[in-house]
Design an enzyme around this catalytic site. Structure first.
Site, PDB file in Angstrom:
ATOM      1  N   ASP A  31       0.748  -1.123  -0.116  1.00  0.00           N
ATOM      2  CA  ASP A  31      -0.011  -0.046  -0.028  1.00  0.00           C
ATOM      3  C   ASP A  31       0.847   1.174   0.097  1.00  0.00           C
ATOM      4  OD1 ASP A  31      -2.388   1.124  -0.117  1.00  0.00           O
ATOM      5  OD2 ASP A  31      -2.979   1.214   1.860  1.00  0.00           O
ATOM      6  N   ASP A  63       5.377 -17.588 -12.242  1.00  0.00           N
ATOM      7  CA  ASP A  63       6.105 -16.165 -12.845  1.00  0.00           C
ATOM      8  C   ASP A  63       7.404 -16.056 -11.870  1.00  0.00           C
ATOM      9  OD1 ASP A  63       6.310 -13.902 -14.516  1.00  0.00           O
ATOM     10  OD2 ASP A  63       6.501 -12.764 -12.634  1.00  0.00           O
ATOM     11  N   GLU A  74       8.551 -20.592 -14.739  1.00  0.00           N
ATOM     12  CA  GLU A  74       8.889 -19.938 -15.686  1.00  0.00           C
ATOM     13  C   GLU A  74      10.525 -19.942 -15.614  1.00  0.00           C
ATOM     14  OE1 GLU A  74       9.353 -15.686 -15.132  1.00  0.00           O
ATOM     15  OE2 GLU A  74       9.755 -15.310 -17.337  1.00  0.00           O
TER      16      GLU A  74
HETATM   17  C1  ARE Z   1       8.590  -3.521 -18.700  1.00  0.00           C
HETATM   18  C2  ARE Z   1       9.771  -3.240 -19.894  1.00  0.00           C
HETATM   19  C3  ARE Z   1      11.037  -2.804 -19.185  1.00  0.00           C
HETATM   20  C4  ARE Z   1      10.692  -1.550 -18.407  1.00  0.00           C
HETATM   21  C5  ARE Z   1       9.813  -2.239 -17.211  1.00  0.00           C
HETATM   22  C6  ARE Z   1       9.658  -0.842 -16.257  1.00  0.00           C
HETATM   23  O1  ARE Z   1       9.934  -4.375 -20.453  1.00  0.00           O
HETATM   24  O2  ARE Z   1      12.077  -2.775 -19.951  1.00  0.00           O
HETATM   25  O3  ARE Z   1      12.072  -1.407 -17.692  1.00  0.00           O
HETATM   26  O4  ARE Z   1       8.721  -2.321 -17.985  1.00  0.00           O
HETATM   27  O5  ARE Z   1       8.959   0.126 -16.962  1.00  0.00           O
HETATM   28  C7  ARE Z   1       6.579  -7.483 -16.318  1.00  0.00           C
HETATM   29  C8  ARE Z   1       6.022  -7.093 -17.448  1.00  0.00           C
HETATM   30  C9  ARE Z   1       6.994  -6.388 -18.250  1.00  0.00           C
HETATM   31  C10 ARE Z   1       7.735  -5.055 -17.186  1.00  0.00           C
HETATM   32  C11 ARE Z   1       8.469  -5.968 -16.137  1.00  0.00           C
HETATM   33  C12 ARE Z   1       8.817  -4.814 -15.060  1.00  0.00           C
HETATM   34  O6  ARE Z   1       5.344  -7.942 -18.280  1.00  0.00           O
HETATM   35  O7  ARE Z   1       6.524  -5.484 -19.485  1.00  0.00           O
HETATM   36  O8  ARE Z   1       8.828  -4.737 -18.106  1.00  0.00           O
HETATM   37  O9  ARE Z   1       7.007  -6.468 -15.320  1.00  0.00           O
HETATM   38  O10 ARE Z   1       7.953  -4.047 -14.573  1.00  0.00           O
HETATM   39  C13 ARE Z   1      13.907 -12.084 -16.604  1.00  0.00           C
HETATM   40  C14 ARE Z   1      13.221 -12.850 -15.281  1.00  0.00           C
HETATM   41  C15 ARE Z   1      11.954 -13.227 -15.920  1.00  0.00           C
HETATM   42  C16 ARE Z   1      10.963 -12.184 -16.528  1.00  0.00           C
HETATM   43  C17 ARE Z   1      11.749 -11.599 -17.662  1.00  0.00           C
HETATM   44  C18 ARE Z   1      10.869 -10.356 -18.529  1.00  0.00           C
HETATM   45  O11 ARE Z   1      13.728 -13.904 -15.100  1.00  0.00           O
HETATM   46  O12 ARE Z   1      11.139 -13.719 -14.741  1.00  0.00           O
HETATM   47  O13 ARE Z   1      12.987 -11.083 -17.180  1.00  0.00           O
HETATM   48  N1  ARE Z   1       9.683 -12.497 -16.756  1.00  0.00           N
HETATM   49  C19 ARE Z   1       8.477 -12.578 -16.127  1.00  0.00           C
HETATM   50  C20 ARE Z   1       6.925 -12.144 -16.963  1.00  0.00           C
HETATM   51  C21 ARE Z   1       7.274 -10.726 -17.235  1.00  0.00           C
HETATM   52  C22 ARE Z   1       7.136  -9.795 -16.157  1.00  0.00           C
HETATM   53  C23 ARE Z   1       7.980 -10.415 -15.183  1.00  0.00           C
HETATM   54  C24 ARE Z   1       8.447 -11.621 -14.989  1.00  0.00           C
HETATM   55  C25 ARE Z   1       7.846  -9.635 -13.696  1.00  0.00           C
HETATM   56  O14 ARE Z   1       6.988 -13.202 -17.989  1.00  0.00           O
HETATM   57  O15 ARE Z   1       6.229 -10.481 -18.423  1.00  0.00           O
HETATM   58  O16 ARE Z   1       7.524  -8.561 -16.675  1.00  0.00           O
HETATM   59  O17 ARE Z   1       6.403  -9.900 -13.112  1.00  0.00           O
HETATM   60  C26 ARE Z   1      17.790 -13.962 -19.746  1.00  0.00           C
HETATM   61  C27 ARE Z   1      17.460 -14.480 -18.303  1.00  0.00           C
HETATM   62  C28 ARE Z   1      16.056 -14.461 -17.606  1.00  0.00           C
HETATM   63  C29 ARE Z   1      15.594 -13.170 -17.918  1.00  0.00           C
HETATM   64  C30 ARE Z   1      15.660 -12.818 -19.584  1.00  0.00           C
HETATM   65  C31 ARE Z   1      14.982 -11.553 -20.011  1.00  0.00           C
HETATM   66  O18 ARE Z   1      17.397 -14.779 -20.841  1.00  0.00           O
HETATM   67  O19 ARE Z   1      17.972 -15.848 -18.279  1.00  0.00           O
HETATM   68  O20 ARE Z   1      15.939 -14.860 -16.233  1.00  0.00           O
HETATM   69  O21 ARE Z   1      14.216 -13.067 -17.628  1.00  0.00           O
HETATM   70  O22 ARE Z   1      16.875 -12.741 -19.934  1.00  0.00           O
HETATM   71  O23 ARE Z   1      15.487 -10.433 -19.303  1.00  0.00           O
END
Ligand code: ARE
Ligand code: CA
Length: 632
Positions: free
Chosen positions: A270, A351, A391
């Site tokens: 919050d 996630d 994931e």
């Molecule tokens: C967005 C933009 C960013 C911006 C941010 C803040 O993409 O560039 O900086 O907004 O404005 C969610 C949203 C995204 C959002 C993010 C943060 O969907 O749009 O970003 O939140 O606010 C790693 C993690 C993995 C993660 C990926 C994205 O390990 O868990 O990064 N994926 C999940 C979901 C996402 C989600 C989140 C997590 C957060 O599927 O959609 O993002 O809940 C390598 C590494 C991986 C790494 C990957 C990508 O291969 O091995 O570990 O994944 O690169 O960076």
């Protein structure tokens, strides 16, 4: 020893119990060229006594063509996890065989797994999944649309844009405040398209719970469906309609469980006092939920997902902690509530699961694994057939090889990346990266070996996701590359997962451009790629060999860019020939490896053309960036 004749995997012809109970002995079958060897031995490691044991195999039979011998041996029943490999000798030479391949010296890793009592959901093994980013699929009710300036979050005022508009970031650069109006009612209205036209029966939805952003990975309240997507009762209706057989085959629903972190507007945190009657962790150190988060310096310095202050990380504490109970441990927890009636969801995609931990550290440790094991127990106690899809972007073996944590994982490493590099010459981020067919084959072989067979069969195999560039982009808009990728996806090991729009080659770069609105003028049965998708899912649904059969690599040709493999079980033998070149090639498919007899007929399930096996081979002309699925 003639290596070309050696074969074993945990397909139905070579393993009598791919998911044994602790009371079932496992009889393994090993194939060699007829008369080639003098002895075969199973060598297995038993975790019960931490020692190796051997089982002498005995000759059992020949195949129908008289080309091969089958040897059999049995590993006795017990509750302990075991790992096995084969030692083959012909009186002179020795060969070793395990899940990672063949070698002349004994391997130290890559053995086949036996994990008594570990099962993964049959519906996930046998289904096709469709992934939807809810704000962008279909607007079923304009009454719930987020309007311009309806609220402001992190300095970003909401903006509503017209369906199909290319605006993904608003004037202040806040892409998460841009909405298009898609919702759960829209998904419900399009179930006929998903189930019957595309032929997918498992829906995986990106987050749907109350949250100020369009992606909803920053949860404000897990117990409430976001009003822009509908209500908790809309979710109940959607779930019932997915499960119903009145609009197509029985379906299944997987939701995104964002449990590593909440949003900073979550009532437990919050930050902006949006919950006026609640005192969250950010508001007071005496808040009842203060201990749910990790503050280095209260209130402004705390652990967050990737350091984002908008995503404060949950502190899972010790077993029995309030956070563990709230997320999965109690009957009223988030995880258990949605698995139960009236929501009755069928699985959770976890996630950022690798980071879940206590004390704000990076996860991937014993505490993380303990939490995942507790989560699995909680999930399976409500529904033993529910799926847990983690994931992870690399080798997810640490969470899938002990039978106590996840069922499967997103297969970036063992599917998305190699497919992208072989077919598009780019990695999934869009960078230049190209591999030949032989490397494609060995990459697939190596990544399959990371997982028990029942895990391989439920790995989520997708061409694109909401976190990477669209396959259509990497393919440079060449729809034939999408055709080829779809043919591979629907005939490979693992659950085919279609990120909405990939069935027509939707374009889009990195986040947020990979989340464009679905184009309903293109996504129809008259579109050639959509029609091919429907045909391929029907083929996959008709042939269990494509889902749970053996996988045998048959041919790689780096010069002509060809890849050929077999999928087979006791009922069907299928050879898939892929041509990744831009011109057509005649492929001599070595179906003798699948024991197809000379003079027998095979049918290309895509073209309907019949062929006759001659000299152990089927000669097929395959179009550039296309394939043949030769079945008998
Ligand atoms: C967005 C933009 C960013 C911006 C941010 C803040 O993409 O560039 O900086 O907004 O404005 C969610 C949203 C995204 C959002 C993010 C943060 O969907 O749009 O970003 O939140 O606010 C790693 C993690 C993995 C993660 C990926 C994205 O390990 O868990 O990064 N994926 C999940 C979901 C996402 C989600 C989140 C997590 C957060 O599927 O959609 O993002 O809940 C390598 C590494 C991986 C790494 C990957 C990508 O291969 O091995 O570990 O994944 O690169 O960076
Ligand atoms: Ca709407």
């Amino acid at each position: 020893v003639e290596w070309n004749g050696l074969f074993h995997d945990q397909g139905p012809l070579f393993d009598n119990h791919v998911e044994p109970t602790s009371a079932q002995a496992v009889t393994l079958t090993f194939r060699t060229f007829k008369g080639d060897i003098t002895s075969a031995t199973i060598k297995y490691y038993d975790s019960a006594d931490s020692a190796f044991h051997t089982v002498a195999m005995s000759w059992s039979s020949n195949d129908a063509t008289g080309t091969f011998d089958y040897w059999k041996g049995t590993i006795p029943a017990s509750a302990s996890e075991k790992y096995y490999r084969f030692k083959i000798t012909d009186g002179t030479a020795t060969a070793w065989y395990n899940a990672a391949g063949i070698s002349s010296s004994e391997p130290s890793s890559g053995d086949f797994f036996i994990i008594p009592g570990f099962t993964t959901p049959a519906w996930m093994k046998n289904g096709v999944m469709y992934q939807i980013f809810p704000d962008r699929f279909y607007n079923g009710s304009t009454a719930n649309d987020v309007t311009n300036g309806q609220y402001t979050y992190s300095g970003c005022a909401t903006e509503k844009h017209a369906w199909g508009s290319s605006v993904f970031a608003n004037v202040s650069g806040c892409n998460t405040a841009v909405f298009f109006g898609g919702d759960l009612a829209g998904i419900d209205q399009k179930l006929g398209y998903i189930k019957n036209t595309v032929g997918a029966n498992i829906l995986y939805l990106n987050p749907i719970f109350l949250s100020p952003s369009n992606h909803k990975y920053d949860t404000e309240d897990y117990m409430t469906v976001d009003p822009a997507f509908g209500s908790n009762s809309t979710l109940q209706t959607l779930s019932a309609d997915i499960h119903s057989t009145s609009n197509g085959p029985k379906g299944y629903l997987v939701l995104d469980g964002v449990f590593n972190h909440t949003g900073d507007t979550h009532k437990w945190f919050d930050r902006y006092n949006w919950w006026t009657s609640i005192t969250g962790a950010y508001e007071s150190q005496s808040s009842p939920t203060y201990g749910y988060y990790t503050f280095q310096s209260w209130p402004n310095t705390y652990s967050g997902f990737f350091g984002y202050s908008s995503m404060p990380k949950l502190d899972y504490g010790a077993s029995g902690s309030a956070v563990r109970n709230a997320i999965y441990g109690s009957a009223s927890s988030v995880v258990q509530t949605y698995l139960k009636s009236p929501y009755s969801i069928d699985g959770w995609r976890l996630d950022a699961a690798e980071y879940i931990d206590a004390g704000g550290n990076g996860g991937k440790d014993a505490t993380n694994h303990q939490i995942m094991a507790e989560m699995r127990s909680a999930v399976k106690s409500v529904n033993a057939n529910a799926d847990i899809l983690g994931e992870f972007w690399g080798n997810a073996g640490p969470w899938t090889t002990n039978g106590t944590e996840w069922d499967g994982a997103m297969n970036y490493d063992g599917f998305t990346q190699p497919v992208s590099e072989w077919i598009t010459g780019q990695d999934y981020g869009g960078g230049s990266a190209s591999i030949p067919a032989s490397q494609f084959d060995s990459w697939l072989h190596g990544t399959r070996a990371n997982y028990p067979t029942n895990v391989q069969q439920v790995m989520s195999n997708f061409l694109s996701s909401h976190d990477i560039t669209r396959f259509g982009n990497r393919a440079g808009g060449d729809i034939w590359k999408t055709y080829l990728a779809l043919i591979f996806q629907m005939t490979y090991v693992g659950t085919p997962t279609i990120y909405y729009g990939d069935e027509y080659g939707m374009q889009g770069g990195a986040d947020p451009d990979n989340r464009r609105t679905f184009d309903w003028t293109v996504g129809t049965s008259t579109n050639s790629a959509v029609a091919l998708t429907g045909k391929l899912t029907a083929i996959r649904n008709a042939y269990p060999a494509l889902r749970t059969g053996s996988f045998m690599s048959l041919l790689t040709d780096d010069t002509n860019k060809l890849y050929v493999y077999g999928r087979f079980d006791a009922t069907n033998r299928i050879a898939v020939a892929l041509n990744n070149d831009s011109t057509s090639h005649t492929v001599n498919v070595p179906v003798w490896q699948l024991s197809m007899t000379n003079g027998s007929t095979v049918t290309d399930l895509l073209s309907g053309t019949h062929y006759t096996v001659q000299n152990g081979v089927v000669s097929v002309s395959v179009n550039g960036h296309y394939g043949a699925i030769l079945a008998q």
